[in-house]
Motif scaffolding. Structure first.
Motif, mmCIF file in Angstrom:
data_model
loop_
_atom_site.group_PDB
_atom_site.id
_atom_site.type_symbol
_atom_site.label_atom_id
_atom_site.label_comp_id
_atom_site.label_asym_id
_atom_site.label_seq_id
_atom_site.Cartn_x
_atom_site.Cartn_y
_atom_site.Cartn_z
ATOM 1 N N GLN A 191 -5.462 1.522 -8.571
ATOM 2 C CA GLN A 191 -6.434 1.816 -7.507
ATOM 3 C C GLN A 191 -6.687 0.565 -6.685
ATOM 4 O O GLN A 191 -7.094 0.625 -5.529
ATOM 5 C CB GLN A 191 -7.730 2.329 -8.106
ATOM 6 N N SER A 192 -6.477 -0.569 -7.328
ATOM 7 C CA SER A 192 -6.474 -1.865 -6.651
ATOM 8 C C SER A 192 -5.951 -2.848 -7.689
ATOM 9 O O SER A 192 -5.973 -2.544 -8.878
ATOM 10 C CB SER A 192 -7.878 -2.255 -6.188
ATOM 11 N N PRO A 193 -5.459 -4.008 -7.265
ATOM 12 C CA PRO A 193 -4.952 -4.960 -8.271
ATOM 13 C C PRO A 193 -6.063 -5.775 -8.915
ATOM 14 O O PRO A 193 -5.835 -6.901 -9.354
ATOM 15 C CB PRO A 193 -4.037 -5.881 -7.447
ATOM 16 N N GLN A 194 -7.275 -5.201 -8.985
ATOM 17 C CA GLN A 194 -8.457 -5.967 -9.364
ATOM 18 C C GLN A 194 -8.263 -6.867 -10.588
ATOM 19 O O GLN A 194 -8.460 -8.079 -10.526
ATOM 20 C CB GLN A 194 -9.630 -5.000 -9.593
ATOM 21 N N LEU A 195 -7.871 -6.275 -11.715
ATOM 22 C CA LEU A 195 -7.822 -7.104 -12.932
ATOM 23 C C LEU A 195 -6.673 -8.102 -12.874
ATOM 24 O O LEU A 195 -6.797 -9.231 -13.361
ATOM 25 C CB LEU A 195 -7.722 -6.226 -14.176
ATOM 26 N N PHE A 196 -5.557 -7.711 -12.273
ATOM 27 C CA PHE A 196 -4.432 -8.655 -12.189
ATOM 28 C C PHE A 196 -4.807 -9.879 -11.367
ATOM 29 O O PHE A 196 -4.452 -11.004 -11.693
ATOM 30 C CB PHE A 196 -3.189 -7.974 -11.612
ATOM 31 N N LYS A 197 -5.525 -9.656 -10.272
ATOM 32 C CA LYS A 197 -5.862 -10.830 -9.456
ATOM 33 C C LYS A 197 -6.859 -11.719 -10.189
ATOM 34 O O LYS A 197 -6.796 -12.939 -10.092
ATOM 35 C CB LYS A 197 -6.309 -10.449 -8.041
ATOM 36 N N GLN A 198 -7.736 -11.108 -10.968
ATOM 37 C CA GLN A 198 -8.662 -11.930 -11.753
ATOM 38 C C GLN A 198 -7.898 -12.705 -12.837
ATOM 39 O O GLN A 198 -8.175 -13.870 -13.093
ATOM 40 C CB GLN A 198 -9.753 -11.057 -12.368
ATOM 41 N N ILE A 231 -5.616 -5.756 2.255
ATOM 42 C CA ILE A 231 -5.384 -7.202 2.231
ATOM 43 C C ILE A 231 -6.246 -7.687 1.069
ATOM 44 O O ILE A 231 -7.475 -7.700 1.165
ATOM 45 C CB ILE A 231 -5.856 -7.888 3.525
ATOM 46 N N ASP A 232 -5.594 -8.019 -0.026
ATOM 47 C CA ASP A 232 -6.323 -8.287 -1.262
ATOM 48 C C ASP A 232 -6.355 -9.795 -1.497
ATOM 49 O O ASP A 232 -5.312 -10.454 -1.473
ATOM 50 C CB ASP A 232 -5.597 -7.564 -2.400
ATOM 51 N N ILE A 233 -7.547 -10.324 -1.714
ATOM 52 C CA ILE A 233 -7.729 -11.790 -1.786
ATOM 53 C C ILE A 233 -8.539 -12.150 -3.022
ATOM 54 O O ILE A 233 -9.488 -11.441 -3.371
ATOM 55 C CB ILE A 233 -8.467 -12.271 -0.507
ATOM 56 N N HIS A 443 -20.354 -1.536 -6.967
ATOM 57 C CA HIS A 443 -19.077 -2.073 -6.479
ATOM 58 C C HIS A 443 -18.001 -1.776 -7.515
ATOM 59 O O HIS A 443 -17.278 -0.817 -7.395
ATOM 60 C CB HIS A 443 -19.223 -3.561 -6.163
ATOM 61 N N HIS A 444 -17.893 -2.583 -8.527
ATOM 62 C CA HIS A 444 -17.092 -2.235 -9.702
ATOM 63 C C HIS A 444 -17.595 -3.046 -10.881
ATOM 64 O O HIS A 444 -18.380 -3.982 -10.709
ATOM 65 C CB HIS A 444 -15.584 -2.380 -9.459
ATOM 66 N N PRO A 445 -17.145 -2.716 -12.110
ATOM 67 C CA PRO A 445 -17.789 -3.305 -13.296
ATOM 68 C C PRO A 445 -17.513 -4.802 -13.485
ATOM 69 O O PRO A 445 -18.036 -5.388 -14.424
ATOM 70 C CB PRO A 445 -17.161 -2.529 -14.464
ATOM 71 N N GLY A 480 -14.633 -5.198 1.335
ATOM 72 C CA GLY A 480 -15.710 -5.449 0.400
ATOM 73 C C GLY A 480 -15.197 -6.275 -0.754
ATOM 74 O O GLY A 480 -14.005 -6.244 -1.082
ATOM 75 N N GLY A 481 -16.093 -7.030 -1.362
ATOM 76 C CA GLY A 481 -15.688 -7.830 -2.500
ATOM 77 C C GLY A 481 -16.906 -8.354 -3.212
ATOM 78 O O GLY A 481 -18.044 -7.962 -2.926
ATOM 79 N N SER A 482 -16.652 -9.268 -4.144
ATOM 80 C CA SER A 482 -17.773 -9.795 -4.920
ATOM 81 C C SER A 482 -17.349 -11.057 -5.656
ATOM 82 O O SER A 482 -16.159 -11.338 -5.799
ATOM 83 C CB SER A 482 -18.236 -8.755 -5.948
ATOM 84 N N MET A 483 -18.350 -11.768 -6.147
ATOM 85 C CA MET A 483 -18.088 -12.793 -7.145
ATOM 86 C C MET A 483 -17.934 -12.043 -8.459
ATOM 87 O O MET A 483 -18.554 -11.002 -8.666
ATOM 88 C CB MET A 483 -19.250 -13.786 -7.209
ATOM 89 N N ARG A 484 -17.092 -12.596 -9.354
ATOM 90 C CA ARG A 484 -16.796 -11.846 -10.580
ATOM 91 C C ARG A 484 -17.489 -12.474 -11.785
ATOM 92 O O ARG A 484 -17.815 -13.668 -11.784
ATOM 93 C CB ARG A 484 -15.290 -11.830 -10.856
ATOM 94 N N ILE A 485 -17.566 -11.660 -12.809
ATOM 95 C CA ILE A 485 -18.091 -12.162 -14.068
ATOM 96 C C ILE A 485 -16.993 -12.996 -14.721
ATOM 97 O O ILE A 485 -15.847 -12.529 -14.800
ATOM 98 C CB ILE A 485 -18.445 -10.974 -14.974
ATOM 99 N N GLY A 524 -13.939 -15.208 -7.323
ATOM 100 C CA GLY A 524 -14.436 -14.089 -6.528
ATOM 101 C C GLY A 524 -13.425 -13.757 -5.463
ATOM 102 O O GLY A 524 -12.474 -14.516 -5.229
ATOM 103 N N GLY A 525 -13.602 -12.627 -4.823
ATOM 104 C CA GLY A 525 -12.619 -12.234 -3.819
ATOM 105 C C GLY A 525 -13.102 -11.091 -2.978
ATOM 106 O O GLY A 525 -14.299 -10.739 -2.962
ATOM 107 N N ILE A 526 -12.151 -10.509 -2.309
ATOM 108 C CA ILE A 526 -12.479 -9.453 -1.347
ATOM 109 C C ILE A 526 -11.210 -8.671 -1.055
ATOM 110 O O ILE A 526 -10.098 -9.166 -1.307
ATOM 111 C CB ILE A 526 -13.048 -10.083 -0.044
ATOM 112 N N ALA A 527 -11.373 -7.451 -0.573
ATOM 113 C CA ALA A 527 -10.210 -6.693 -0.098
ATOM 114 C C ALA A 527 -10.591 -6.009 1.204
ATOM 115 O O ALA A 527 -11.685 -5.452 1.321
ATOM 116 C CB ALA A 527 -9.796 -5.659 -1.136
ATOM 117 N N PHE A 528 -9.694 -6.102 2.173
ATOM 118 C CA PHE A 528 -9.912 -5.430 3.454
ATOM 119 C C PHE A 528 -8.991 -4.223 3.556
ATOM 120 O O PHE A 528 -7.817 -4.308 3.176
ATOM 121 C CB PHE A 528 -9.603 -6.377 4.619
HETATM 122 N N1 ASP Z 1 -10.960 -4.373 -5.705
HETATM 123 C C1 ASP Z 1 -12.006 -4.117 -4.753
HETATM 124 C C2 ASP Z 1 -11.699 -2.875 -3.932
HETATM 125 O O1 ASP Z 1 -10.564 -2.447 -3.914
HETATM 126 C C3 ASP Z 1 -12.207 -5.227 -3.802
HETATM 127 C C4 ASP Z 1 -12.616 -6.501 -4.470
HETATM 128 O O2 ASP Z 1 -13.634 -6.501 -5.172
HETATM 129 O O3 ASP Z 1 -11.954 -7.500 -4.222
HETATM 130 O O4 ASP Z 1 -12.565 -2.335 -3.275
#
Ligand code: ASP
Length: 580
Positions: A191-198, A231-233, A443-445, A480-485, A524-528
């Motif tokens: 659904q997004s590369p969230q955990l891989f990028k972390q 655009i995943d950052i 946002h997400h967990p 949207g994005g966030s700082m992560r735990i 932390g990061g963001i995705a557009f």
């Molecule tokens: N993974 C999040 C999303 O796809 C964005 C992020 O938190 O970087 O909305």
């Protein structure tokens, strides 16, 4: 001999021999003269076959979409076309080679084609020949290169993370892929590369980006696709300020280099609470005013039963002031507006017209003091129309938030060329769902609570704010994005609040919780939403216009006819059984 594309030649080239190739866009046969518009991805050049041209008869047999190559001499046109760049010249053809014939296309290959969208999607490769889509695909390419260029210059590294992976919940349904080798098990498409990028941050890469394909099995709306591009950052050893800063510069860079728009001011920031209070929406359109005004005070001792009960039950009474709207909305218009907000749960819409005298649906229930208070609160002056909704706070905000956008569109108050980029910050961490009686991460967990709220995560989740941010523009969420735990214990606390038992936490996220124990830097990061960004600059509100091979709103590809059945042997290999 110049070999060039079809949007190149101008009056300066008159007399020069040229070679051109492309598709026949149009043929006009004037008897002793044949004109052909030759099209490629850049534009159109007019070809001329004169009366004494030996090739005239072959040219007369050309049909639309034939693929040809010609040689000829550039000459000035007798009747010029100021609409196109090559409109001053034509090419007098001396040599014509038909590279391929073409069947009659099922749609008109021009911008104002009258084909149904289904036909266009079935023959997408022809639809894509239309200049409008050719331009958008070029824009998409240019934007992608601008993004890459900027991020590369900022020392980001481009990664590609797995497509066959384990489900990482972002709040939508997964697309799942059965494993043949490990029968009964499934991959999920990301659904997004969230955990891989972390995890890459934990690996010590400080700046990651990916133009990432994401897959979400959601009920589709006109602005959604089951697979879309982000655009995943992600950044390590960072803080919210850094992420917002680099993101803002990225957006400004693309706007400047691709769209010629110079955004010099910092993007304004608004808290989530203010966005909801003033605009009734977490993606406020700030290109026009008409903010929500709270009237609970004005009616604190009202005799009007509907308002009285609303306040007694802890609800809200709020209004918007439609400037100079009193004479512009008939009773019928207002009835239609009332109907339109019923979908948000509103039972009614009250209105007050401020004209010579004050009139309206509820004027007779209001005292002079209340009218005065209402007028002051909404800053209504003569000619204005005040629209009031009384209900629960959520319903009031959703209804008035909708009405302000709808009315602004109707009255032409919106400047379509204005880019009102705004950061929405300080989001709530959790949202409680009464139906399932549990908390969800807004946002997400993996999003971090704000430092000052950390201690209350488990004891008082409703009041905890997140270090999360969205970028909105023109009433749409662009990213949207966030700082992560980065602490395993905090991550477990969040899972606890979300009602996840320890066994489930281990099963789903054990690998990630383990990784957090080996020295995870603050990150932390963001995705557009890249497709949305292209829509914004391409001036279209149809997401299918910006994707080369999009799916319909029922997630089908009309061209390849995916999804499709698979044969029994394939199912057997996967140990899957059809139940119908
Ligand atoms: N993974 C999040 C999303 O796809 C964005 C992020 O938190 O970087 O909305």
């Amino acid at each position: 001999m110049i070999a060039c594309h079809n949007n190149f030649l101008t009056i300066e080239h008159v007399g020069q021999p040229v070679t051109l190739q492309g598709f026949v866009a149009k043929r006009r046969d004037l008897g002793n003269l044949v004109f052909v518009d030759l099209r490629d991805q850049h534009g159109i050049t007019q070809l001329a076959f004169d009366v004494d041209n030996d090739l005239k008869n072959i040219a007369a047999a050309l049909k639309n979409e034939y693929v040809i190559r010609i040689q000829g001499i550039v000459r000035e046109r007798s009747s010029k076309n100021k609409q196109i760049k090559t409109g001053d010249i034509e090419v007098n053809v001396t040599n014509l080679l038909i590279l391929n014939s073409a069947a009659q296309p099922p749609l008109l290959i021009q911008d104002d084609t009258d084909a149904l969208e289904d036909t266009r999607l079935k023959f997408r490769y022809l639809d894509l020949r239309r200049p409008k889509l050719q331009k958008i695909m070029r824009l998409r390419h240019d934007m992608m290169q601008a993004v890459r260029g900027f991020l590369n210059d900022e020392d980001f590294m481009e990664f590609d993370t797995p497509i066959l992976t384990k489900s990482t919940p972002e709040g939508a349904r997964d697309y799942i892929v059965p494993s043949r080798v490990s029968k009964g098990n499934f991959y999920a498409l990301p659904q997004s590369p969230q955990l891989f990028k972390q995890l890459l941050m934990i690996s010590g890469f400080r700046k990651y980006y990916q133009i990432a394909k994401c897959f979400r099995d959601e009920d589709l709306r006109s602005d959604r696709q089951p697979e879309f591009t982000q655009i995943d950052i992600e950044m390590g050893f960072t803080n919210q300020e850094d992420v917002l800063n680099v993101s803002e510069r990225l957006i400004k860079h693309v706007m400047r280099t691709v769209h010629g728009v110079h955004l010099t001011e910092p993007f304004p920031r608004m808290t989530y609470a203010d966005a909801m209070r003033l605009y009734g929406s977490d993606k406020p359109d700030t290109r026009f005013d008409m903010k929500l005004v709270d009237l609970s005070q004005c009616f604190s001792s009202t005799a009007f039963n509907v308002f009285k009960q609303t306040l007694e039950q802890g609800g809200a009474i709020q209004a918007i002031n439609v400037k100079e709207g009193a004479a512009r909305f008939s009773r019928k218009d207002l009835d239609a507006l009332t109907e339109s907000i019923k979908t948000f749960g509103a039972k009614g819409l009250a209105f007050m017209r401020f004209e010579e005298s004050v009139s309206g649906s509820i004027a007779k229930f209001m005292s002079a003091t209340e009218i005065e208070a209402l007028q002051e609160a909404t800053a209504a002056t003569q000619g204005d129309l005040v629209l009031i909704v009384a209900s629960t706070l959520d319903v009031v905000r959703a209804s008035l938030g909708y009405l302000r956008r709808h009315i602004a569109k109707q009255l032409g108050l919106i400047d379509a060329t204005q880019f009102d980029f705004t950061w929405i910050i300080d989001w709530p961490m959790f949202e409680y769902d009464t139906d399932t009686a549990r908390y969800y991460a807004l946002h997400h967990p993996f999003t971090r609570p704000k430092d000052e709220d950390k201690a209350r995560v488990e004891s008082d989740p409703d009041t905890v704010l997140a270090a999360a941010y969205d970028l909105v523009v023109q009433g749409q969420e662009l990213g949207g994005g966030s700082m992560r735990i980065h602490e395993p214990l905090m991550q477990q606390s969040i899972f606890n609040v979300l009602g996840m038992e320890e066994a489930e936490q281990r099963e789903k996220f054990g690998f990630f919780l383990d990784a957090l124990t080996y020295g995870a830097p603050p990150h932390g990061g963001i995705a557009f939403g890249f497709d949305r960004f292209v829509m914004l600059l391409g001036g279209t509100d149809n997401i299918r216009d910006v994707i080369a091979f999009p799916k319909t709103s029922s997630a089908q590809c009309l061209m390849t006819e995916a999804p499709s059945r698979v044969d029994g042997r394939q199912l057997e290999e996967l140990a899957l059984k059809k139940t119908n």
